[in-house]
Design a protein around this motif. Structure first.
Motif, mmCIF file in Angstrom:
data_model
loop_
_atom_site.group_PDB
_atom_site.id
_atom_site.type_symbol
_atom_site.label_atom_id
_atom_site.label_comp_id
_atom_site.label_asym_id
_atom_site.label_seq_id
_atom_site.Cartn_x
_atom_site.Cartn_y
_atom_site.Cartn_z
ATOM 1 N N GLY A 277 29.402 37.856 24.633
ATOM 2 C CA GLY A 277 29.490 37.006 23.453
ATOM 3 C C GLY A 277 29.553 35.530 23.810
ATOM 4 N N ASP B 153 37.803 37.335 23.375
ATOM 5 C CA ASP B 153 36.963 37.818 24.467
ATOM 6 C C ASP B 153 37.607 37.558 25.829
ATOM 7 N N HIS C 162 27.676 41.016 22.286
ATOM 8 C CA HIS C 162 28.645 42.075 22.619
ATOM 9 C C HIS C 162 28.013 43.453 22.398
ATOM 10 N N ASN D 76 36.783 31.406 22.506
ATOM 11 C CA ASN D 76 36.824 32.861 22.709
ATOM 12 C C ASN D 76 37.181 33.235 24.135
ATOM 13 N N HIS E 39 26.263 35.977 18.662
ATOM 14 C CA HIS E 39 27.397 36.194 19.568
ATOM 15 C C HIS E 39 27.831 37.669 19.493
ATOM 16 N N GLU E 40 27.991 38.167 18.260
ATOM 17 C CA GLU E 40 28.421 39.571 18.079
ATOM 18 C C GLU E 40 27.343 40.538 18.560
HETATM 19 ZN ZN ZN Z 1 33.225 37.537 21.020
#
Ligand code: ZN
Length: 374
Positions: free
Chosen positions: A112, A162, A70, A154, A66-67
């Motif tokens: 993400g 997010d 980004h 998120n 996920h990170e």
């Molecule tokens: Zn995120």
């Protein structure tokens, strides 16, 4: 949220495990093993813990992806990613600066949750390949649900989540005012956070409220507290940026306090300058600038060596000096002081050092401005 144990580097980004991560890894593994015992009582203890551990690793691997989602978009938009850290509340990719425009902000933010949603899909497909009621089914189904939850949670529209960044990008695109967009989305973030804390506290006191346990309530309240502090610091940063608006190096530049010969002993700098309240000096040799010496350079040296060591040896050489032009925005100077850990930045005009901006003068000026603004 920087630091912890470095476990490697992906796409040039150092990956860290924060000390708090080990606690949450342990708790997640323990909880999973408990659920596995209910689900598949025939598994023996060591197999159960191994399976729970693998599931935990896959979960935190999902958070890392996920990170990285980004991060890939950030890099594409020329925003450097300094680190990715897994910690008690998940993961965080530390970006060097805000993106240049709303579109970049939107793409970096949405990447993400898209990765988490895709992972949920992958585990949903895997779910079809395993026998229902088996331990493998439990693992795939848990990973499907948790990734879906991560994607949806998120997307809640409060900064710094997010979804809050997506909201910020949307408001920014519509009004062209990035600062106002931050204020609104961080405001929504604070409201959400207060909501989490209230609902979490209620749940912790009265577990029948939502049907979970007291621990779930405490956890929600903790997440709320974390989000509240992050939203509040984003708001403070916006105010700080506003107070730096229209300020340039030349506005805060102070004259060079002293010049000292490179061959002079360190003791002379300490005696004659530091005693008189000068914290740094330019170091010259034959009329040429060769570096800059500061109080902390001197403090690093053993006092017994002060008489015998020439200043040039402890000074920062000219070619390593971080310098700026008179029209450099103050915001950039502050950022540079933080990342390079220096307390003064010499200002160069027409090839000559004409003065410097010090951390004290900067803090003082910003403090004065924020008082005037009130
Ligand atoms: Zn995120």
């Amino acid at each position: 949220m920087i630091g912890g144990f470095r476990i490697g580097r992906i796409l040039g980004i150092p990956i860290y495990l924060h000390p708090t991560w080990f606690l949450v890894f342990f708790l997640v593994t323990l909880a999973l093993s408990g659920q596995l015992q209910l689900q598949s009582p025939e598994l023996d203890g060591s197999l159960r813990y191994t399976l729970a551990g693998i599931t935990s690793v896959l979960f935190f691997g999902s958070i890392l992806l996920h990170e990285l989602g980004h991060s890939v978009l950030a890099i594409r938009h020329r925003v450097a990613v300094r680190s990715i850290t897994l910690f008690v509340f998940g993961g965080v990719a530390l970006m060097e600066r805000d993106p240049d425009d709303a579109r970049a902000e939107f793409e970096i933010a949405i990447a993400g949750p898209i990765v988490s949603a895709l992972l949920a899909l992958v585990f949903l497909v895997a779910l079809r390949g395993v026998e229902s009621g088996s331990a493998g089914h439990f693992v795939a189904s848990w990973l499907f649900r948790i990734n879906l939850f991560v994607a949806l949670f998120n997307l809640l529209p409060g900064f710094p989540l997010d979804g809050g960044r997506v909201l910020r990008a949307f408001l920014w695109a519509r009004s062209g005012d990035a600062r106002r967009a931050t204020r609104i989305s961080a405001g929504v973030g604070q409201l959400l956070a207060y909501g989490f804390i209230a609902v979490g506290a209620l749940q912790a006191l009265e577990p029948s409220f939502l049907g979970g346990g007291r621990a779930d309530g405490l956890w929600l309240a903790f997440i709320g507290w974390f989000l509240l502090s992050a939203a509040s610091s984003a708001l403070r940063q916006t105010e700080l940026d506003a107070s730096m608006e229209g300020l340039f190096a030349r506005d805060l530049q102070a004259p060079v306090p002293a010049r000292i010969a490179g061959t002079d002993p360190v003791a002379r700098f300490a005696r004659e300058l530091v005693m008189r309240g000068r914290r740094w000096a330019l170091v010259e040799e034959a009329g040429r600038l060769v570096g800059l010496v500061t109080l902390s350079d001197v403090q690093r040296l053993d006092p017994d060596a002060w008489e015998t060591t020439p200043v040039r040896e402890v000074a920062t050489p000219r070619e390593e000096l971080l310098t700026a032009a008179p029209d450099t925005p103050i915001r950039e100077l502050l950022l540079a002081m933080g990342t390079r850990d220096v307390n003064q930045i010499p200002i160069i005009f027409n090839g000559e050092i004409v003065g410097a901006v010090t951390r004290e003068s900067l803090v003082h000026a910003l403090d004065l401005r924020s008082r005037q603004a009130r």
